[in-house]
Enzyme design. Structure first.
Site, PDB file in Angstrom:
ATOM      1  N   PRO A 124       0.791  -1.242   0.000  1.00  0.00           N
ATOM      2  CA  PRO A 124       0.000   0.000   0.000  1.00  0.00           C
ATOM      3  C   PRO A 124       0.823   1.292   0.000  1.00  0.00           C
ATOM      4  O   PRO A 124       0.587   2.173  -0.844  1.00  0.00           O
ATOM      5  CB  PRO A 124      -0.837  -0.118   1.278  1.00  0.00           C
ATOM      6  CG  PRO A 124      -0.876  -1.580   1.601  1.00  0.00           C
ATOM      7  CD  PRO A 124       0.427  -2.133   1.115  1.00  0.00           C
ATOM      8  N   LYS A 177       4.508   9.005 -11.284  1.00  0.00           N
ATOM      9  CA  LYS A 177       3.243   8.390 -10.848  1.00  0.00           C
ATOM     10  C   LYS A 177       2.373   9.377 -10.057  1.00  0.00           C
ATOM     11  O   LYS A 177       1.151   9.449 -10.257  1.00  0.00           O
ATOM     12  CB  LYS A 177       3.567   7.148 -10.004  1.00  0.00           C
ATOM     13  CG  LYS A 177       2.393   6.519  -9.294  1.00  0.00           C
ATOM     14  CD  LYS A 177       1.397   5.892 -10.243  1.00  0.00           C
ATOM     15  CE  LYS A 177       0.174   5.370  -9.492  1.00  0.00           C
ATOM     16  NZ  LYS A 177      -0.898   4.976 -10.379  1.00  0.00           N
TER      17      LYS A 177
HETATM   18  P1  NAD Z   1      -4.359  -3.474  -1.615  1.00  0.00           P
HETATM   19  O1  NAD Z   1      -4.586  -2.806  -0.309  1.00  0.00           O
HETATM   20  O2  NAD Z   1      -5.489  -4.162  -2.315  1.00  0.00           O
HETATM   21  O3  NAD Z   1      -3.178  -4.572  -1.484  1.00  0.00           O
HETATM   22  C1  NAD Z   1      -2.012  -4.409  -0.726  1.00  0.00           C
HETATM   23  C2  NAD Z   1      -1.663  -5.773  -0.135  1.00  0.00           C
HETATM   24  O4  NAD Z   1      -0.390  -5.681   0.519  1.00  0.00           O
HETATM   25  C3  NAD Z   1      -2.665  -6.243   0.934  1.00  0.00           C
HETATM   26  O5  NAD Z   1      -3.199  -7.513   0.555  1.00  0.00           O
HETATM   27  C4  NAD Z   1      -1.828  -6.317   2.228  1.00  0.00           C
HETATM   28  O6  NAD Z   1      -2.214  -7.383   3.077  1.00  0.00           O
HETATM   29  C5  NAD Z   1      -0.429  -6.544   1.649  1.00  0.00           C
HETATM   30  N1  NAD Z   1       0.666  -6.209   2.542  1.00  0.00           N
HETATM   31  C6  NAD Z   1       0.883  -5.072   3.265  1.00  0.00           C
HETATM   32  N2  NAD Z   1       2.062  -5.136   3.903  1.00  0.00           N
HETATM   33  C7  NAD Z   1       2.615  -6.346   3.606  1.00  0.00           C
HETATM   34  C8  NAD Z   1       3.831  -7.001   3.939  1.00  0.00           C
HETATM   35  N3  NAD Z   1       4.726  -6.435   4.742  1.00  0.00           N
HETATM   36  N4  NAD Z   1       4.060  -8.227   3.438  1.00  0.00           N
HETATM   37  C9  NAD Z   1       3.160  -8.827   2.621  1.00  0.00           C
HETATM   38  N5  NAD Z   1       1.985  -8.260   2.238  1.00  0.00           N
HETATM   39  C10 NAD Z   1       1.731  -7.025   2.737  1.00  0.00           C
HETATM   40  O7  NAD Z   1      -3.709  -2.372  -2.551  1.00  0.00           O
HETATM   41  P2  NAD Z   1      -3.702  -2.337  -4.165  1.00  0.00           P
HETATM   42  O8  NAD Z   1      -4.945  -1.689  -4.653  1.00  0.00           O
HETATM   43  O9  NAD Z   1      -3.271  -3.660  -4.682  1.00  0.00           O
HETATM   44  O10 NAD Z   1      -2.517  -1.266  -4.375  1.00  0.00           O
HETATM   45  C11 NAD Z   1      -1.148  -1.592  -4.144  1.00  0.00           C
HETATM   46  C12 NAD Z   1      -0.292  -0.397  -4.567  1.00  0.00           C
HETATM   47  O11 NAD Z   1      -0.537  -0.121  -5.952  1.00  0.00           O
HETATM   48  C13 NAD Z   1      -0.607   0.895  -3.784  1.00  0.00           C
HETATM   49  O12 NAD Z   1       0.580   1.583  -3.553  1.00  0.00           O
HETATM   50  C14 NAD Z   1      -1.514   1.646  -4.742  1.00  0.00           C
HETATM   51  O13 NAD Z   1      -1.435   3.056  -4.528  1.00  0.00           O
HETATM   52  C15 NAD Z   1      -0.956   1.229  -6.094  1.00  0.00           C
HETATM   53  N6  NAD Z   1      -1.912   1.258  -7.223  1.00  0.00           N
HETATM   54  C16 NAD Z   1      -3.190   0.774  -7.084  1.00  0.00           C
HETATM   55  C17 NAD Z   1      -4.049   0.809  -8.176  1.00  0.00           C
HETATM   56  C18 NAD Z   1      -5.478   0.277  -8.080  1.00  0.00           C
HETATM   57  O14 NAD Z   1      -6.262   0.519  -9.016  1.00  0.00           O
HETATM   58  N7  NAD Z   1      -5.837  -0.435  -7.016  1.00  0.00           N
HETATM   59  C19 NAD Z   1      -3.612   1.325  -9.402  1.00  0.00           C
HETATM   60  C20 NAD Z   1      -2.309   1.773  -9.520  1.00  0.00           C
HETATM   61  C21 NAD Z   1      -1.458   1.741  -8.423  1.00  0.00           C
END
Ligand code: NAD
Length: 304
Positions: free
Chosen positions: A65, A174
């Site tokens: 995240p 980004k």
């Molecule tokens: P999300 O919250 O769905 O997933 C993040 C995952 O990371 C969670 O499952 C959490 O349990 C896991 N996590 C956290 N700390 C951890 C650790 N130490 N070890 C293992 N797992 C861990 O978030 P997302 O939507 O997949 O987004 C991830 C990143 O991508 C963010 O930085 C977000 O800003 C970026 N992003 C998201 C999107 C989107 O449309 N969702 C698009 C572009 C970029």
């Protein structure tokens, strides 16, 4: 190639699945047992810990995240004996695709370099649809040599790979993009809500604007009004997609960055405040396009 993938959320899970489909052997891990179960059912091999996942990996990818999660993973929490960097073999390529502060990418890259590990930032754009389809855009902060090393892996998850500059530059690109996205989603929501308040059909109005000078990515692929686009999070009660709190984090990063270089970003600042109010009203876990709910006339509001 053997790849370790850490973080199986909305984005990371489907990205890891695409690497496996492309023939790589993937060891995946997430702190959430729910996420692990979901992607084990999709065919991924789940490791017992991040340290176990990186054993024997030539490439490590993380999709977490925010900055604090990336710092804690690679460098360890304060007082820890050390983070994942102590478990990764020298010569390994580490690709962090999380959206975090450029300064954090540079801090981790510096520590990685001291351990003989290549660390690059490669945040993405394209949403969950792009993650599933393997059509993400990668914005890479790395040396030319590091980028060429990462390219064959990135190509299995995305269709556009841009070299933004040295480590940290991918993150800067980004947050510029996401500041624009946050602003345009609010503008698009306002325009549709105005039309609907005047009795227009949101589908017809959206199509008119999509093909006119107001056309933009939200109208093309991510319409905020429920029922206009079947595939958009708005038509699935704003579940999945890109969380309001993640957008809020990115707009905060943009404002911090603007403050550091004395750039003028008034709309970015206003957008951050509007998403903060939306989050405080209890919508932080919903997709960010739910901001339209803060801008539309409630059905039960009395007409005056
Ligand atoms: P999300 O919250 O769905 O997933 C993040 C995952 O990371 C969670 O499952 C959490 O349990 C896991 N996590 C956290 N700390 C951890 C650790 N130490 N070890 C293992 N797992 C861990 O978030 P997302 O939507 O997949 O987004 C991830 C990143 O991508 C963010 O930085 C977000 O800003 C970026 N992003 C998201 C999107 C989107 O449309 N969702 C698009 C572009 C970029």
């Amino acid at each position: 190639m053997h790849i370790a993938f850490i973080g199986l959320g909305h984005m990371g899970g489907p990205m890891a699945v695409n690497l496996q489909k492309a023939g790589h052997s993937v060891a995946a891990f997430d702190l959430s047992p729910l996420a692990c179960d979901k992607f084990a059912a999709a065919g991924l091999t789940i490791a017992s810990s991040a340290a176990a996942a990186v054993q024997g990996a030539q490439v490590v990818i993380s999709m977490l995240p925010a900055s604090r999660h990336v710092q804690a993973l690679y460098l360890g929490a304060p007082g820890d004996s050390g983070g994942l960097l102590t478990q990764i073999a020298p010569g390994t390529l580490v690709i962090d695709s999380s959206t975090i502060a450029a300064a954090t990418s540079q801090q981790v890259a510096h520590a990685a370099d001291a351990a003989g590990i290549d660390f690059i930032d490669a945040p993405v754009s394209g949403g969950t649809g792009g993650a599933i389809a393997g059509t993400l855009t990668f914005m890479v902060g790395a040396s030319h040599a590091q980028l060429e090393r990462a390219r064959p892996v990135l190509e299995k998850m995305g269709s556009n790979i841009f070299h933004a500059g040295h480590v940290g530059a991918g993150q800067t690109a980004k947050i510029c993009n996401n500041m624009l996205l946050g602003i345009l989603m609010i503008g698009t929501s306002e325009a549709i809500a105005l039309g609907v308040a005047n009795g227009l059909d949101p589908q017809v109005l959206s199509e008119i604007m999509r093909r006119s000078s107001g056309g933009n990515w939200a109208l093309e692929k991510y319409n905020p009004w429920p029922g206009v686009q079947e595939s958009a999070p708005s038509s699935k009660a704003y579940a999945g997609g890109f969380g309001t709190d993640l957008m809020l984090k990115d707009l905060g990063l943009a404002q911090e960055n603007a403050g550091a270089v004395q750039a003028c970003t008034p709309l970015g600042g206003l957008a951050r405040s509007l998403y903060a109010m939306h989050s405080m009203a209890g919508h932080g876990g919903l997709d960010f396009s739910s901001i339209v709910q803060s801008l539309q006339k409630r059905a039960d509001a009395s007409a005056s």
